[in-house]
Design a protein around this motif. Structure first.
Motif, PDB file in Angstrom:
ATOM      1  N   ASN A   1     -10.024   0.470   0.214  1.00 50.49           N
ATOM      2  CA  ASN A   1      -9.072   0.251   1.299  1.00 50.49           C
ATOM      3  C   ASN A   1      -9.697   0.550   2.660  1.00 50.49           C
ATOM      4  O   ASN A   1     -10.316   1.599   2.843  1.00 50.49           O
ATOM      5  CB  ASN A   1      -7.856   1.180   1.130  1.00 50.49           C
TER       6      ASN A   1
ATOM      7  N   HIS B   1      -7.452   9.824   4.207  1.00 53.88           N
ATOM      8  CA  HIS B   1      -6.952   8.789   5.126  1.00 53.88           C
ATOM      9  C   HIS B   1      -7.202   9.181   6.585  1.00 53.88           C
ATOM     10  O   HIS B   1      -7.074  10.338   6.935  1.00 53.88           O
ATOM     11  CB  HIS B   1      -5.456   8.583   4.911  1.00 53.88           C
TER      12      HIS B   1
ATOM     13  N   HIS C   1      -9.411   4.979  -1.731  1.00 58.69           N
ATOM     14  CA  HIS C   1      -8.664   4.960  -0.463  1.00 58.69           C
ATOM     15  C   HIS C   1      -9.498   5.650   0.601  1.00 58.69           C
ATOM     16  O   HIS C   1     -10.401   6.410   0.292  1.00 58.69           O
ATOM     17  CB  HIS C   1      -7.327   5.683  -0.637  1.00 58.69           C
TER      18      HIS C   1
ATOM     19  N   ASP D   1       0.845  -1.195   0.000  1.00 58.14           N
ATOM     20  CA  ASP D   1       0.000   0.000   0.000  1.00 58.14           C
ATOM     21  C   ASP D   1       0.883   1.248   0.000  1.00 58.14           C
ATOM     22  O   ASP D   1       1.794   1.363   0.829  1.00 58.14           O
ATOM     23  CB  ASP D   1      -0.892  -0.037   1.259  1.00 58.14           C
ATOM     24  N   HIS D   2       0.618   2.156  -0.896  1.00 58.34           N
ATOM     25  CA  HIS D   2       1.349   3.427  -0.989  1.00 58.34           C
ATOM     26  C   HIS D   2       2.868   3.261  -1.033  1.00 58.34           C
ATOM     27  O   HIS D   2       3.594   3.927  -0.278  1.00 58.34           O
ATOM     28  CB  HIS D   2       0.991   4.355   0.186  1.00 58.34           C
TER      29      HIS D   2
HETATM   30 ZN   LIG Z   1      -4.338   5.312   0.750  1.00 59.69          ZN
END
Ligand SMILES: [Zn+2]
Length: 275
Positions: A224, A174, A202, A81-82
């Motif tokens: 996510n 996030h 996300h 992830d990322h």
């Molecule tokens: Zn993210």
């Protein structure tokens, strides 16, 4: 069974559901997610944040995820992830990842495209699809973001990179939201119509269920869940009776809490009964 990123998303794209991607941190969170996926007959993406790759955490965590994925009777993709550059991507690959997100979204458009394309070219040799990001998805603590991904940017980026999936900035962020986000459903639809490939949302934690459903209908194929999975685990850890000290017994409730959280998201995304 362990499958690669593009394979797990292809089925979702054909059938019109989204695959949940859960961020894991330890054996217990992996166990909760896998138990949910098995029970629900759902494909699932288990991902770890880039920091876990570069701090050595993944050297311990990845073998656990790998074993769980290989043992599972449902498709499981292990995803970075990322990925903040090529180093975490290499570490993730060394540890068995079957999907990679590279995040060059802080760079300007042309540099983002050039770097992402390099990753796509290298990883295509290994038959591993890449998730890219265009339009920076910020932190919920900074307020509701409004610098959305445009259709034109998305098209240019997808054409220029060949990514397998695209993370878009469409109103999520996030972490924990101060107020419920409002997703740009029409924008998701317009981007999907143009680029065709699976889109990724996300910051799924805290998005109201009805908006999640509309986003999936509009073309989101991976969502996510990081923050809320952490809270499902930690809230349960703090609630367990301190008289229990054998860690395996102590962890029964937290594992069950993660499982129950994962089940609810699998069903919300329509990923249940797909295997
Ligand atoms: Zn993210």
């Amino acid at each position: 069974m362990l499958v690669n990123f593009q394979t797990i998303l292809k089925d979702a794209d054909e059938k019109g559901y989204a695959v949940p991607a859960f961020n894991v941190y330890n054996m217990e969170t992996v166990m909760g997610v896998i138990q949910a996926a098995e029970e629900q007959r759902a494909p699932v993406i288990i991902q770890f944040y880039s920091r876990l790759a570069t701090t050595g955490f993944v050297d311990y965590l990845a073998p656990i995820i790998l074993k769980a994925a290989e043992k599972a009777s449902v498709p499981v993709c292990i995803h970075l992830d990322h990925g903040a550059g090529f180093e975490p991507a290499a570490i993730a690959l060394k540890n068995g990842a079957t999907g990679i997100m590279v995040d060059f979204s802080k760079l300007d458009m042309d540099e983002n495209i050039a770097n992402t394309k390099k990753a796509v070219d290298i990883l295509s040799v290994m038959n591993i699809g890449v998730e890219g990001e265009i339009g920076h998805i910020g932190a919920a603590a900074d307020g509701v973001p409004t610098d959305y991904t445009t259709v034109e940017e998305a098209k240019k980026y997808v054409d220029g990179t060949g990514v397998a999936a695209l993370a878009v900035a469409v109103g999520t962020a996030h972490g924990r939201y101060k107020q419920a986000p409002v997703l740009q459903i029409e924008r998701i639809k317009a981007i999907k119509d143009e680029v065709k490939i699976p889109l990724v949302l996300h910051g799924g934690s805290g998005v109201p269920d009805d908006q999640i459903k509309l986003a999936v209908q509009a073309g989101i194929r991976k969502i996510n869940f990081g923050t809320d999975l952490c809270y499902s685990f930690l809230d349960s850890v703090f609630a367990v009776d301190r008289k229990i000290y054998a860690i395996d017994l102590f962890m029964k409730e937290p594992i069950a809490a993660v499982k129950s959280f994962a089940v609810s998201k699998i069903q919300l995304l329509g990923a249940n009964d797909r295997v």
